[in-house]
Motif scaffolding. Structure first.
Motif, short mmCIF file in Angstrom:
data_model
loop_
_atom_site.label_atom_id
_atom_site.label_comp_id
_atom_site.label_asym_id
_atom_site.label_seq_id
_atom_site.Cartn_x
_atom_site.Cartn_y
_atom_site.Cartn_z
N ALA A 210 0.84 -1.21 0.00
CA ALA A 210 0.00 0.00 0.00
C ALA A 210 0.87 1.25 0.00
O ALA A 210 0.61 2.22 -0.73
CB ALA A 210 -0.91 0.00 1.22
N SER A 211 1.94 1.20 0.80
CA SER A 211 2.84 2.35 0.86
C SER A 211 3.51 2.59 -0.49
O SER A 211 3.59 3.73 -0.98
CB SER A 211 3.86 2.09 1.96
OG SER A 211 4.83 3.07 1.96
N ALA A 212 3.96 1.50 -1.12
CA ALA A 212 4.59 1.63 -2.44
C ALA A 212 3.58 2.17 -3.45
O ALA A 212 3.92 3.02 -4.29
CB ALA A 212 5.15 0.29 -2.90
N ALA A 213 2.34 1.68 -3.37
CA ALA A 213 1.30 2.15 -4.29
C ALA A 213 1.09 3.65 -4.14
O ALA A 213 0.91 4.38 -5.12
CB ALA A 213 -0.01 1.41 -4.03
N LEU A 214 1.15 4.12 -2.89
CA LEU A 214 0.99 5.55 -2.64
C LEU A 214 2.09 6.36 -3.33
O LEU A 214 1.83 7.37 -3.99
CB LEU A 214 1.00 5.81 -1.14
CG LEU A 214 0.99 7.27 -0.69
CD1 LEU A 214 -0.30 7.94 -1.08
CD2 LEU A 214 1.19 7.37 0.81
#
Lengths: 290, 287
Positions: A210-214
């Motif tokens: 999720a963090s990478a997607a952000l």
């Protein structure tokens, strides 16, 4: 006598504390205003009736709340840009996460020749993709020599590449907290490599994904310069180019520009508000090691 | 089976490696090639060796643009670091939701689009209709020539660039401060250290890495920033805010001189590369 003195000094201390508090509130308000001023003023401008945007002296609020500018930008090219950027970002996130997950897994679980070289490549790619002006001309000349400019896939490729290093770095950090024993146990049970990765490790890595997607989303959604030279048809423009184009040849159309800008910021702030903590820990990974 | 296991990590890396090779490395190599040719409108006509490099590096306009770039980036960096440290020390007193809210708030300029941030500031700074000049007039002062006076324009550019990066510096430094063990700070206070001594001898040495990383990333980001100067001033008035990225952009996409603009891009890239190497050395990691 002595206790009297104490009381006096305690009294001044209390006063001082109170003052400190006021001074901190003022400071806090100042920080809020300076950080948000352009967005607030943009929002207020965008909600004024068309006639009142350019009226002088400027008023905080228009005579009424009007959605004229929003209707205009959503009828025009801005809508295309908004839709395109949603699609581009979605592709970049999907492809970027898949590639980054695979690479991060290789880096954190296996020993192989060339590992260190690749790692340094990733690490040096993080600052490179933050500031990309040195890449504008190289990306343009290379892509146009291969005929890859102005295609639907041009910008997604660029966005994936620019944000891969950061995505790999963030997911590698997340994998540190996924115990290797899980992989090993599955291996003993006879699970194949791919099955272990996608069936076991991926579900345990959702927070870092999720963090990478952000990070990929922010990079893709906000990129302007490279996007503006790599696509030239209006039907392929991303959102930032369509906002920039309100700085028209005949002067800047402030009303529509503010409406478009406000609309463009909303998705960013929404995901940032939800995933802000992850963004902060992603940004500071490497600066502090616990 | 053994062989397949050996190949597995390479299979995993292949897609990322190919994308990075294709979009980041190959274009740079192609640019080195372009920079050795005379070129207009993407037609590479004559091999000229290093002439393009000599041409751009002896041209006063470009040297001045480099000078301006370094000046603007450095001033912006120093302001961002000083304010970043001060903010971080201030917020460090708080914990929980207050500290988190302030961090989110100051990071907004860093995470939102540079086009949006810059153009909206430009609207505030607009000379005849802008809210800034209106407020200045209300205070009884003469309105500013915000973007039409060369000196003010430089400072406005520095302001917007700094506004964007302060949050990044603050968040990095705050993470550093939070990672200092409480016991060390308490020990220093028990030993009679004052506030200044605590800062000078305990805190600053312990936040060296975040300071270094902020310095590298923000210098790099400022030097390479094209979006903000392009949307705010376009390099004007005159050449007052013409930073090197504007020169590269105009040379390439307004004059279509891709030989010389490639050469300038390579020069800028080398500066960037040096900073990137510094970053790799500064970051804490284990492979």
């Amino acid at each position: 006598m002595r206790s009297n003195q104490m009381q006096v000094s305690l009294g001044t201390l209390e006063k001082w504390k109170k003052w400190l508090h006021i001074y901190e509130v003022v400071l806090f308000l100042f920080v809020v205003i300076v950080n948000l001023a352009p967005f607030i003023w943009g929002l207020l401008t965008s909600l004024k009736p068309v006639r009142e945007v350019l009226s002088y002296p400027p008023k905080l609020f228009g005579s009424q709340v009007s959605t004229e500018h929003y209707e205009e930008v959503f009828r025009g090219t801005f809508f295309t840009g908004f839709r395109n950027s949603l699609i581009y970002s979605a592709i970049a996130i999907a492809v970027g996460l898949l590639f980054a997950m695979m690479a991060a897994y290789a880096m954190s679980r296996f020993r192989f020749r060339g590992k260190k070289l690749f790692f340094i490549l990733i690490l040096s790619g993080i600052p490179l993709s933050i500031g990309s002006a040195a890449m504008v001309v190289p990306n343009y000349t290379f892509f146009s020599s291969l005929g890859l400019t102005n295609q639907w896939y041009t910008l997604p490729i660029i966005y994936v590449a620019y944000n891969l290093p950061m995505a790999i770095w963030v997911i590698m950090g997340g994998l540190e907290s996924v115990p290797v024993q899980i992989d090993e146990a599955a291996k003993i049970d006879g699970a194949g490599n791919w099955r272990i990765l996608f069936g076991l490790v991926v579900p345990l890595s959702l927070p870092s994904l999720a963090s990478a997607a952000l990070f990929i989303f922010l990079g893709a959604w906000n990129e302007y310069v490279v996007s503006s030279v790599l696509v030239s048809s209006a039907s392929l423009y991303p959102i930032q180019v369509s906002i920039y184009n309100y700085m028209g040849f005949y002067g800047i159309q402030w009303g529509p520009l503010c409406a478009a800008a406000t609309t463009a910021v909303v998705p960013t702030l929404a995901v940032f508000a939800i995933l802000g903590r992850m963004l902060i820990s992603g940004l500071t990974a490497g600066a502090v090691k616990d | 089976m053994k062989r397949r296991d050996k190949m597995f990590p390479y299979l995993l890396l292949a897609p990322s490696a190919l994308v990075i090779l294709f979009v980041l490395i190959a274009p740079l190599l192609y640019s080195v090639y372009c920079s050795l040719y005379q070129c207009t409108y993407m037609r590479f006509t004559k091999f000229v060796g290093l002439d393009n490099f000599i041409k751009v590096l002896t041209n006063m306009d470009y040297l001045k643009a480099f000078g301006r770039t370094f000046y603007i980036s450095a001033v912006s960096l120093v302001i961002a670091l000083v304010l970043g440290v001060l903010f971080a020390l201030w917020i460090n007193k708080y914990s929980g939701i207050t500290a988190y809210a302030i961090q989110l708030l100051v990071l907004i300029p860093w995470v939102t689009s540079q086009v949006v941030g810059t153009l909206l500031w430009k609207w505030i700074f607009s000379e005849d209709l802008g809210v800034l000049n209106y407020l200045i007039k209300q205070l009884g002062m003469a309105p500013l020539k915000v973007l039409s006076d060369p000196n003010t324009a430089v400072w406005v550019l520095i302001f917007v660039m700094t506004w964007r990066i302060i949050g990044y510096a603050m968040v990095q430094i705050l993470a550093g401060l939070k990672s200092i063990p409480k016991s060390i700070e308490e020990a220093a206070l028990i030993d009679g250290a004052g506030k200044w001594q605590l800062l000078r001898y305990v805190r600053l040495p312990m936040i060296k890495t975040p300071l270094l990383i902020s310095t590298i990333i923000l210098t790099l980001s400022n030097i390479n920033n094209l979006t903000v100067p392009l949307s705010l001033t376009g390099g004007g008035p005159g050449t007052a805010t013409n930073v090197i990225t504007i020169s590269i952009y105009r040379l390439g996409f307004e004059s279509y001189q891709f030989g010389t603009s490639s050469a300038l891009s390579i020069v800028l890239f080398l500066v960037t590369l040096v900073l990137s190497i510094g970053y790799v050395k500064a970051v804490k990691y284990e492979v």
